[in-house]
Design an enzyme around this catalytic site. Structure first.
Site, PDB file in Angstrom:
ATOM      1  N   SER A 121      -9.505   2.291   2.336  1.00  0.00           N
ATOM      2  CA  SER A 121      -8.383   2.977   1.738  1.00  0.00           C
ATOM      3  C   SER A 121      -7.344   2.041   1.114  1.00  0.00           C
ATOM      4  CB  SER A 121      -7.705   3.871   2.773  1.00  0.00           C
ATOM      5  OG  SER A 121      -6.984   3.126   3.738  1.00  0.00           O
ATOM      6  N   LYS A 171       0.842  -1.195   0.000  1.00  0.00           N
ATOM      7  CA  LYS A 171       0.000   0.000   0.000  1.00  0.00           C
ATOM      8  C   LYS A 171       0.879   1.247   0.000  1.00  0.00           C
ATOM      9  CE  LYS A 171      -3.888   1.920   2.652  1.00  0.00           C
ATOM     10  NZ  LYS A 171      -4.779   1.645   3.806  1.00  0.00           N
ATOM     11  N   SER A 228     -10.348  -0.234   6.416  1.00  0.00           N
ATOM     12  CA  SER A 228      -9.547  -0.007   5.214  1.00  0.00           C
ATOM     13  C   SER A 228      -8.984  -1.254   4.559  1.00  0.00           C
ATOM     14  CB  SER A 228      -8.401   0.946   5.526  1.00  0.00           C
ATOM     15  OG  SER A 228      -8.898   2.213   5.865  1.00  0.00           O
TER      16      SER A 228
END
Length: 178
Positions: free
Chosen positions: A128, A53, A152
């Site tokens: 996210s 990420k 997320s």
């Protein structure tokens, strides 16, 4: 090589991998093959491709959170979790998209743009960790490192049809991420 080929095939329509590290991944894979050939001890993730990420520090890459003022700031070292993955033998393929400041349940930001759901590009992969979920669901990466404070990992995994794991709070270090 197969995962890089798959990312190249699908990323144009998904925009999930926003910082490819294919040359580094190929170099690391060759080194992993050589270590195996020499009979060296292998880590539990030896040769496993992973994506990271975008918010995590990976040496030589930005961690912008989708904020333009950070796009030229490159990390000088891997964060603790990326270093652990590499020590276990994982091969980092690249970094995946996030919503701006990781605050939304869709993945879009002014630095990298919008990520699409691999099952229907008119839909969001969530956020996210939407970039991670999208590229894993599309077969571009078998494993990814993400973060989760309020869903997320769980929400994007759900909408992309994959499994996400949320570790117990305090189980893993959170240092080295923006």
């Amino acid at each position: 090589a197969a995962h890089i080929e798959r990312i190249e095939a699908v990323n144009g329509r998904l925009n999930a991998v926003v910082w490819p590290m294919f040359d580094v991944a190929r170099r690391d894979a060759l080194a992993a093959d050589a270590a195996r050939s020499r009979g060296e001890p292998l880590g539990v993730l030896h040769g496993v491709p992973v994506t990271i990420k975008e918010c995590f520090y990976v040496a030589g890459t930005p961690a912008t959170l989708g904020v333009g003022r950070y796009k030229n700031e490159l990390a000088t070292a891997d964060c603790a979790l990326v270093a652990r993955l590499r020590k276990a033998g994982a091969i980092v393929l690249g970094k995946t998209n996030v919503p701006q400041l990781m605050l939304l349940h869709e993945t879009d930001n002014p630095v990298y743009g919008r990520t699409s759901n691999p099952w229907d590009v008119a839909r969001s992969p969530g956020g996210s960790s939407g970039g991670e979920a999208a590229i894993i669901a599309a077969g571009g990466s078998p494993l990814g490192l993400a973060s989760d404070l309020g869903g997320s990992i769980r929400q994007p995994a759900h909408v992309c049809g994959i499994q996400g794991l949320l570790p117990t709070v305090g189980r893993l270090p959170t240092t080295g991420k923006r």
